[in-house]
Motif scaffolding. Structure first.
Motif, PDB file in Angstrom:
ATOM      1  N   ALA A 223       2.452  -2.446  -6.852  1.00 27.93           N
ATOM      2  CA  ALA A 223       1.508  -1.798  -5.946  1.00 27.93           C
ATOM      3  C   ALA A 223       1.750  -2.317  -4.535  1.00 27.93           C
ATOM      4  N   TYR A 224       1.577  -1.445  -3.567  1.00 28.55           N
ATOM      5  CA  TYR A 224       1.742  -1.824  -2.167  1.00 28.55           C
ATOM      6  C   TYR A 224       0.426  -1.600  -1.439  1.00 28.55           C
ATOM      7  N   ALA A 225      -0.132  -2.658  -0.875  1.00 29.21           N
ATOM      8  CA  ALA A 225      -1.340  -2.536  -0.064  1.00 29.21           C
ATOM      9  C   ALA A 225      -0.933  -2.000   1.302  1.00 29.21           C
ATOM     10  N   VAL A 226      -1.468  -0.832   1.673  1.00 32.29           N
ATOM     11  CA  VAL A 226      -0.986  -0.178   2.887  1.00 32.29           C
ATOM     12  C   VAL A 226      -2.120   0.627   3.525  1.00 32.29           C
ATOM     13  N   GLU A 227      -2.153   0.620   4.838  1.00 30.11           N
ATOM     14  CA  GLU A 227      -3.093   1.472   5.554  1.00 30.11           C
ATOM     15  C   GLU A 227      -2.681   2.925   5.380  1.00 30.11           C
ATOM     16  N   ALA A 228      -3.658   3.826   5.348  1.00 34.51           N
ATOM     17  CA  ALA A 228      -3.376   5.236   5.084  1.00 34.51           C
ATOM     18  C   ALA A 228      -2.350   5.814   6.052  1.00 34.51           C
ATOM     19  N   ALA A 229      -2.428   5.414   7.329  1.00 36.99           N
ATOM     20  CA  ALA A 229      -1.525   5.970   8.340  1.00 36.99           C
ATOM     21  C   ALA A 229      -0.075   5.521   8.145  1.00 36.99           C
ATOM     22  N   ARG A 230       0.131   4.462   7.348  1.00 35.94           N
ATOM     23  CA  ARG A 230       1.487   3.933   7.163  1.00 35.94           C
ATOM     24  C   ARG A 230       2.114   4.357   5.827  1.00 35.94           C
ATOM     25  N   GLN A 360      -6.726  -1.026 -13.376  1.00 34.85           N
ATOM     26  CA  GLN A 360      -6.036  -2.177 -13.989  1.00 34.85           C
ATOM     27  C   GLN A 360      -6.854  -2.755 -15.147  1.00 34.85           C
ATOM     28  N   LYS A 361      -8.161  -2.799 -14.972  1.00 37.05           N
ATOM     29  CA  LYS A 361      -9.025  -3.328 -16.029  1.00 37.05           C
ATOM     30  C   LYS A 361      -8.935  -2.457 -17.283  1.00 37.05           C
ATOM     31  N   LYS A 362      -8.936  -1.137 -17.105  1.00 36.48           N
ATOM     32  CA  LYS A 362      -8.826  -0.218 -18.239  1.00 36.48           C
ATOM     33  C   LYS A 362      -7.477  -0.367 -18.935  1.00 36.48           C
ATOM     34  N   MET A 363      -6.431  -0.595 -18.159  1.00 31.66           N
ATOM     35  CA  MET A 363      -5.098  -0.780 -18.734  1.00 31.66           C
ATOM     36  C   MET A 363      -4.961  -2.124 -19.426  1.00 31.66           C
ATOM     37  N   GLY A 364      -5.763  -3.083 -18.989  1.00 28.76           N
ATOM     38  CA  GLY A 364      -5.609  -4.437 -19.495  1.00 28.76           C
ATOM     39  C   GLY A 364      -4.366  -5.102 -18.949  1.00 28.76           C
ATOM     40  N   LYS A 365      -4.017  -4.717 -17.736  1.00 34.94           N
ATOM     41  CA  LYS A 365      -2.785  -5.246 -17.149  1.00 34.94           C
ATOM     42  C   LYS A 365      -2.943  -5.396 -15.645  1.00 34.94           C
ATOM     43  N   GLN A 366      -2.565  -6.561 -15.140  1.00 36.68           N
ATOM     44  CA  GLN A 366      -2.623  -6.825 -13.712  1.00 36.68           C
ATOM     45  C   GLN A 366      -1.320  -6.367 -13.067  1.00 36.68           C
ATOM     46  N   VAL A 367      -1.419  -5.599 -12.002  1.00 46.49           N
ATOM     47  CA  VAL A 367      -0.236  -5.100 -11.301  1.00 46.49           C
ATOM     48  C   VAL A 367       0.003  -5.934 -10.049  1.00 46.49           C
ATOM     49  N   GLU A 368       1.227  -6.365  -9.869  1.00 47.19           N
ATOM     50  CA  GLU A 368       1.577  -7.168  -8.694  1.00 47.19           C
ATOM     51  C   GLU A 368       1.327  -6.364  -7.422  1.00 47.19           C
ATOM     52  N   MET A 369       0.605  -6.977  -6.478  1.00 48.42           N
ATOM     53  CA  MET A 369       0.274  -6.305  -5.226  1.00 48.42           C
ATOM     54  C   MET A 369       1.098  -6.907  -4.092  1.00 48.42           C
ATOM     55  N   ILE A 370       1.831  -6.074  -3.375  1.00 53.56           N
ATOM     56  CA  ILE A 370       2.663  -6.518  -2.266  1.00 53.56           C
ATOM     57  C   ILE A 370       2.000  -6.099  -0.955  1.00 53.56           C
ATOM     58  N   GLN A 371       1.801  -7.055  -0.073  1.00 58.84           N
ATOM     59  CA  GLN A 371       1.199  -6.769   1.231  1.00 58.84           C
ATOM     60  C   GLN A 371       2.259  -6.199   2.179  1.00 58.84           C
ATOM     61  N   THR A 372       1.860  -5.219   2.976  1.00 60.84           N
ATOM     62  CA  THR A 372       2.836  -4.567   3.864  1.00 60.84           C
ATOM     63  C   THR A 372       2.481  -4.700   5.345  1.00 60.84           C
ATOM     64  N   ASP A 373       1.454  -5.500   5.657  1.00 59.35           N
ATOM     65  CA  ASP A 373       1.012  -5.615   7.048  1.00 59.35           C
ATOM     66  C   ASP A 373       2.143  -6.051   7.982  1.00 59.35           C
ATOM     67  N   MET A 374       2.970  -6.963   7.501  1.00 62.26           N
ATOM     68  CA  MET A 374       4.020  -7.530   8.350  1.00 62.26           C
ATOM     69  C   MET A 374       5.339  -6.764   8.237  1.00 62.26           C
ATOM     70  N   LEU A 375       5.348  -5.710   7.427  1.00 63.27           N
ATOM     71  CA  LEU A 375       6.587  -4.948   7.243  1.00 63.27           C
ATOM     72  C   LEU A 375       6.824  -4.020   8.428  1.00 63.27           C
ATOM     73  N   ASP A 376       7.986  -4.138   9.031  1.00 66.10           N
ATOM     74  CA  ASP A 376       8.333  -3.313  10.193  1.00 66.10           C
ATOM     75  C   ASP A 376       8.749  -1.916   9.727  1.00 66.10           C
ATOM     76  N   LEU A 377       7.896  -0.942   9.922  1.00 60.80           N
ATOM     77  CA  LEU A 377       8.179   0.439   9.484  1.00 60.80           C
ATOM     78  C   LEU A 377       8.540   1.331  10.675  1.00 60.80           C
ATOM     79  N   HIS A 378       8.831   0.736  11.804  1.00 65.33           N
ATOM     80  CA  HIS A 378       9.185   1.514  12.988  1.00 65.33           C
ATOM     81  C   HIS A 378      10.471   2.308  12.734  1.00 65.33           C
TER      82      HIS A 378
END
Length: 380
Positions: A223-230, A360-378
């Protein structure tokens, strides 16, 4: 258990092996012998359970010992709710039937396209795969006779009823002979489906694959944590840096699907949208190119995606979260099939965070979350 243990003929076994099917799924293990024995069948299972091959394989075998169809009297009728599913089932029939001594003639008929070519091709059809509305159009034009149907298959019966086909289905039942074999498959059992079961099936062999809330180990989830605009730039970034070549992207609306595909095309990525507002020609063309690997990205809504069945799909991306955990599992279950690993990626906005925790709770599985705040998407 192997396919050869289910009573299938050598030519069919060869066709199965040619398509790299290793062993039958649980629903196939029970459905195939039951259909061959002439019994009614009730299958409760989600997409991806192997139910299509579960009825197609025995149908192909049964037809080997029967004379080819003549005229416009259909012997085997498969009713489906959507055009895409009709095409998918016909593709499966053709794929497994290509090596058989007695060639089986199948025809998929559905609305949204001219009825005339379908009327012309109807003569001598062994297996007719049809949506209810178009089937009745053909009946009214005297292009098909249903009075000699020996087997009726209702696939995705719940979806058929949900889409408002009850009156059409009732009329079709009235055109069929009383004595016939009936197979009914449904993802869920509502009151309407239960009424249909009581009306159609006689002492059926019942198989139930419980609603999936777990995910096969072959699916690698991220999973990637990302702002909607990005989201758009992040999608294009991942396509390039992960070198993804065949990607199914899920959107929750027709408008979003069109926007995603349009922006990908502007950035030089071969992409197309698949949804109910597209013409049948455009939908068929997009699916054909995607399955053949000539289209890199297919952006689909949930309803349109029901016709997508690719054995070795490597990537699924949830651009937007679905409404329920069941739909989430349904989506990502498009990959990780046939003993082939796959990757499922989900974009999670701050507004989505709570909903994704529930999934995730329904699946019984934790999904790795990757933060994207510092990712340069320019530039993406």
């Amino acid at each position: 258990m192997s396919f050869s243990d289910l009573g299938l003929s050598s030519p069919l076994i060869q066709a199965i092996e040619a398509h790299k099917y290793v062993q039958p799924s649980p629903i196939q293990q029970r459905a195939i012998p039951a259909v061959l024995a002439g019994k009614d069948v009730l299958g409760i299972a989600q997409t991806g359970s192997g139910k299509t091959a579960g009825f197609v394989l025995p149908i192909l075998q049964l037809l080997q010992s029967r004379k080819p169809a003549k005229g416009r009297s259909v012997k085997i009728l498969v009713l489906v709710p959507t055009r895409e599913l009709a095409i998918q089932i016909q593709d499966v029939i053709r794929a497994f039937g290509s090596r058989l001594p007695r060639q089986v003639r199948s025809l998929a008929v559905y609305g949204g396209v001219s009825i005339n070519p379908q009327m012309i091709k109807m003569n001598g059809t062994d297996v007719l795969v049809a949506t209810p509305g178009r089937l009745l159009d053909l009946v009214d034009n005297k292009a098909v006779q249903l009075s000699e149907v020996e087997m009726l298959v209702l696939d995705e019966a719940d979806k058929m009823l949900n889409l408002g086909f009850k009156q059409e289905v009732d009329r079709i039942f009235g055109l069929l002979p009383q004595k016939r074999q009936n197979l009914l498959f449904s993802a869920t059992v509502s009151g309407e489906v239960e009424a249909l079961v009581s009306r159609l099936l006689s002492d059926p062999v019942t198989m139930r694959q419980e609603e999936e809330t777990s995910v096969p180990d072959l699916i690698d989830q991220l999973a990637y944590a990302v702002e909607a605009a990005r989201k758009g730039p992040l999608l294009r970034y991942l396509l390039q840096h992960e070198d993804m070549q065949q990607v199914l992207v899920f959107a929750s609306s027709i408008r979003t699907a069109d926007n995603i595909a349009g922006k990908l095309l502007k950035h030089g990525v071969q992409a197309a949208a698949l949804h109910g507002d597209k013409s049948q020609g455009a939908r068929t063309d997009a699916l054909t190119k995607f399955k053949a690997g000539r289209l890199r990205v297919l952006v689909a809504t949930d309803l349109a995606s029901r016709g997508i069945d690719i054995q070795f799909l490597p990537h699924v991306i949830n651009y937007e979260l679905p409404r329920s955990p069941k739909d989430y599992v349904h989506r990502i279950g498009r990959t990780g099939r046939a003993a082939s690993p796959g990757k499922a990626i989900t974009f999670v906005t701050p507004e989505d965070a709570h909903h994704f925790k529930i999934i995730q709770k329904k699946m019984g599985k934790q999904v790795e979350m990757i933060q994207t705040d510092m990712l340069d998407l320019h530039g993406y």
